[in-house]
Design an enzyme around this catalytic site. Sequence first.
Site, short mmCIF file in Angstrom:
data_model
loop_
_atom_site.label_atom_id
_atom_site.label_comp_id
_atom_site.label_asym_id
_atom_site.label_seq_id
_atom_site.Cartn_x
_atom_site.Cartn_y
_atom_site.Cartn_z
CB SER A 18 8.52 2.18 -9.48
OG SER A 18 7.49 1.19 -9.62
CD GLU A 20 -0.74 4.58 -7.23
OE1 GLU A 20 -0.96 3.83 -8.30
OE2 GLU A 20 -1.30 4.65 -6.05
CB THR A 51 -2.89 8.58 -8.14
OG1 THR A 51 -3.13 9.55 -7.07
CG2 THR A 51 -2.10 7.15 -7.79
NE ARG A 110 -12.89 3.18 -17.69
CZ ARG A 110 -13.80 2.28 -17.32
NH1 ARG A 110 -14.49 1.71 -18.50
NH2 ARG A 110 -13.91 1.84 -16.18
CG ASP A 112 -13.09 3.25 -11.63
OD1 ASP A 112 -13.20 2.62 -12.53
OD2 ASP A 112 -12.08 3.28 -10.81
CE1 TYR A 148 -7.54 -2.81 -13.23
CE2 TYR A 148 -7.27 -2.44 -15.66
CZ TYR A 148 -7.43 -1.94 -14.34
OH TYR A 148 -7.38 -0.48 -14.33
CE LYS A 168 -4.88 -0.71 -21.07
NZ LYS A 168 -5.49 -0.58 -19.74
CG PHE A 219 -7.20 -1.03 -1.15
CD1 PHE A 219 -6.96 -0.50 -2.35
CD2 PHE A 219 -6.94 -0.28 -0.02
CE1 PHE A 219 -6.51 1.04 -2.48
CE2 PHE A 219 -6.19 0.84 0.07
CZ PHE A 219 -6.11 1.62 -1.14
CG HIS A 269 4.29 0.51 -9.24
ND1 HIS A 269 4.95 1.56 -9.30
CD2 HIS A 269 3.01 0.99 -9.36
CE1 HIS A 269 4.26 2.81 -9.32
NE2 HIS A 269 3.17 2.33 -9.22
P1 FAD Z 1 -9.38 0.68 -19.80
O1 FAD Z 1 -8.18 -0.12 -20.36
O2 FAD Z 1 -10.13 1.46 -20.84
O3 FAD Z 1 -10.37 -0.70 -19.46
C1 FAD Z 1 -11.49 -0.45 -18.77
C2 FAD Z 1 -12.59 -1.48 -19.05
O4 FAD Z 1 -13.14 -1.47 -20.48
C3 FAD Z 1 -12.19 -3.04 -18.95
O5 FAD Z 1 -12.97 -3.92 -18.46
C4 FAD Z 1 -11.86 -3.38 -20.45
O6 FAD Z 1 -11.93 -4.75 -20.70
C5 FAD Z 1 -13.01 -2.62 -21.22
N1 FAD Z 1 -12.57 -2.33 -22.52
C6 FAD Z 1 -11.21 -1.87 -22.85
N2 FAD Z 1 -11.29 -1.47 -24.41
C7 FAD Z 1 -12.56 -1.87 -24.71
C8 FAD Z 1 -13.26 -2.02 -25.99
N3 FAD Z 1 -12.59 -1.76 -26.97
N4 FAD Z 1 -14.44 -2.57 -26.25
C9 FAD Z 1 -15.19 -2.91 -24.85
N5 FAD Z 1 -14.48 -2.96 -23.76
C10 FAD Z 1 -13.36 -2.45 -23.52
N6 FAD Z 1 -7.93 5.32 -11.43
C11 FAD Z 1 -7.70 6.73 -11.37
O7 FAD Z 1 -8.91 7.43 -11.38
N7 FAD Z 1 -6.66 7.36 -10.98
C12 FAD Z 1 -5.41 6.95 -10.93
O8 FAD Z 1 -4.59 7.58 -11.12
C13 FAD Z 1 -5.38 5.54 -11.37
N8 FAD Z 1 -4.16 4.75 -11.31
C14 FAD Z 1 -4.07 3.35 -11.67
C15 FAD Z 1 -2.99 2.73 -11.63
C16 FAD Z 1 -2.89 1.38 -12.03
C17 FAD Z 1 -1.57 0.55 -12.07
C18 FAD Z 1 -4.03 0.68 -12.06
C19 FAD Z 1 -4.14 -0.83 -12.21
C20 FAD Z 1 -5.33 1.28 -12.00
C21 FAD Z 1 -5.26 2.80 -11.61
N9 FAD Z 1 -6.48 3.34 -11.48
C22 FAD Z 1 -6.88 4.69 -11.37
C23 FAD Z 1 -7.94 2.56 -11.86
C24 FAD Z 1 -8.50 2.35 -13.28
O9 FAD Z 1 -8.73 4.18 -13.60
C25 FAD Z 1 -9.58 1.74 -13.15
O10 FAD Z 1 -9.43 0.59 -12.92
C26 FAD Z 1 -10.52 1.97 -14.51
O11 FAD Z 1 -11.81 1.24 -14.38
C27 FAD Z 1 -10.14 1.52 -15.73
O12 FAD Z 1 -9.21 2.00 -16.18
P2 FAD Z 1 -8.02 1.42 -17.42
O13 FAD Z 1 -7.29 2.59 -17.85
O14 FAD Z 1 -7.69 -0.13 -17.17
O15 FAD Z 1 -9.31 1.31 -18.61
#
Ligand code: FAD
Length: 289
Positions: A18, A20, A51, A110, A112, A148, A168, A219, A269
Amino acid sequence: MLPARLSERLSSGPPSFSFEFFPPPTAEAEAELWLAIDELTVLQPTFVSVTCGAGGSKRDKTLELALQLPRRSGLRPVAHLVCRGSKEEEVASTVQRLIAGGVHDVLALRGDAPRDADEPAGDFKYASELVRYLRTRQPGLCIGAASYPEGHLEASTREADLLHLKEKVLAGSDFLITQIFFDNAFYFDFVHRARAIGITVPIIPGIMPITNASQLERFIQLCGATVPQRLRMAISQHAQDRVAIAQLGIAHATAQCADLLARGAPGIHFYTLNRSRATRAILMALKGR
Ligand code: FAD
């Protein structure tokens, strides 16, 4: 014909490949993207992901590209959905528009915090809340999430991060895509630890071929990936030679992918950065062409 559910395809059958893409910011970048897509379509990816930046207009760009991909190229899009700063109604409306356009696969994230602007108050704190919301409202969606291998940068420990990942998955994630890594040991150790705590969904490794030295540094700063010492030295020896760096990057990523697939990874991917050359070269080498 697309298989009915992406989750079924990912958990059975041959390894998935796949790509991106990100929504192009200008008309020129858009033309380049469609050229890259044309060149990558012949490799018959299982899906392509699009994205998403935070904020309404950026979400619309993701939607636009995700809806165009099946029509223009017959590709199966996975639309990234970023929940940070979003209200439930906004997410619901985006998902409804995706479903109305025939897109049933999303990557729930989520996102950033914005660097230069205040963050609007949203309804979601973590991606697990978005996954739960989507799973409850739209049970037919196939939902992926981010993972991660070296731990998320904000996590206090890798163990804590893994427990959040399990939350999750339990909320309804069907598959995971990993952050970039350059040393497969991180991936295999991560998968081992994830399986040990009961995470059973496919964990697709995310690979980014290095094509230039400054991009690599950017990166690493963004995601904290470790670059093996030998690769780092080879890159610094050729810092001024773009062609040599691209060749090194392709050779390293090809060896990484071959090892990942030989040792059971469910697919690869590719973070393409909207370019086709490196990804094509790697896939052709893997397919023995
Ligand atoms: P989460 O799963 O919510 O985790 C974020 C942090 O919170 C982690 O440190 C986790 O350990 C912590 N956490 C989770 N749940 C809890 C809880 N209950 N209590 C306390 N801490 C908790 N970013 C973009 O803006 N756009 C994109 O299109 C995009 N695509 C991506 C695609 C991939 C494959 C990856 C790996 C990353 C991508 N990102 C993207 C980056 C991502 O948005 C960031 O890494 C962001 O900081 C975390 O997103 P997440 O969905 O992993 O968050």
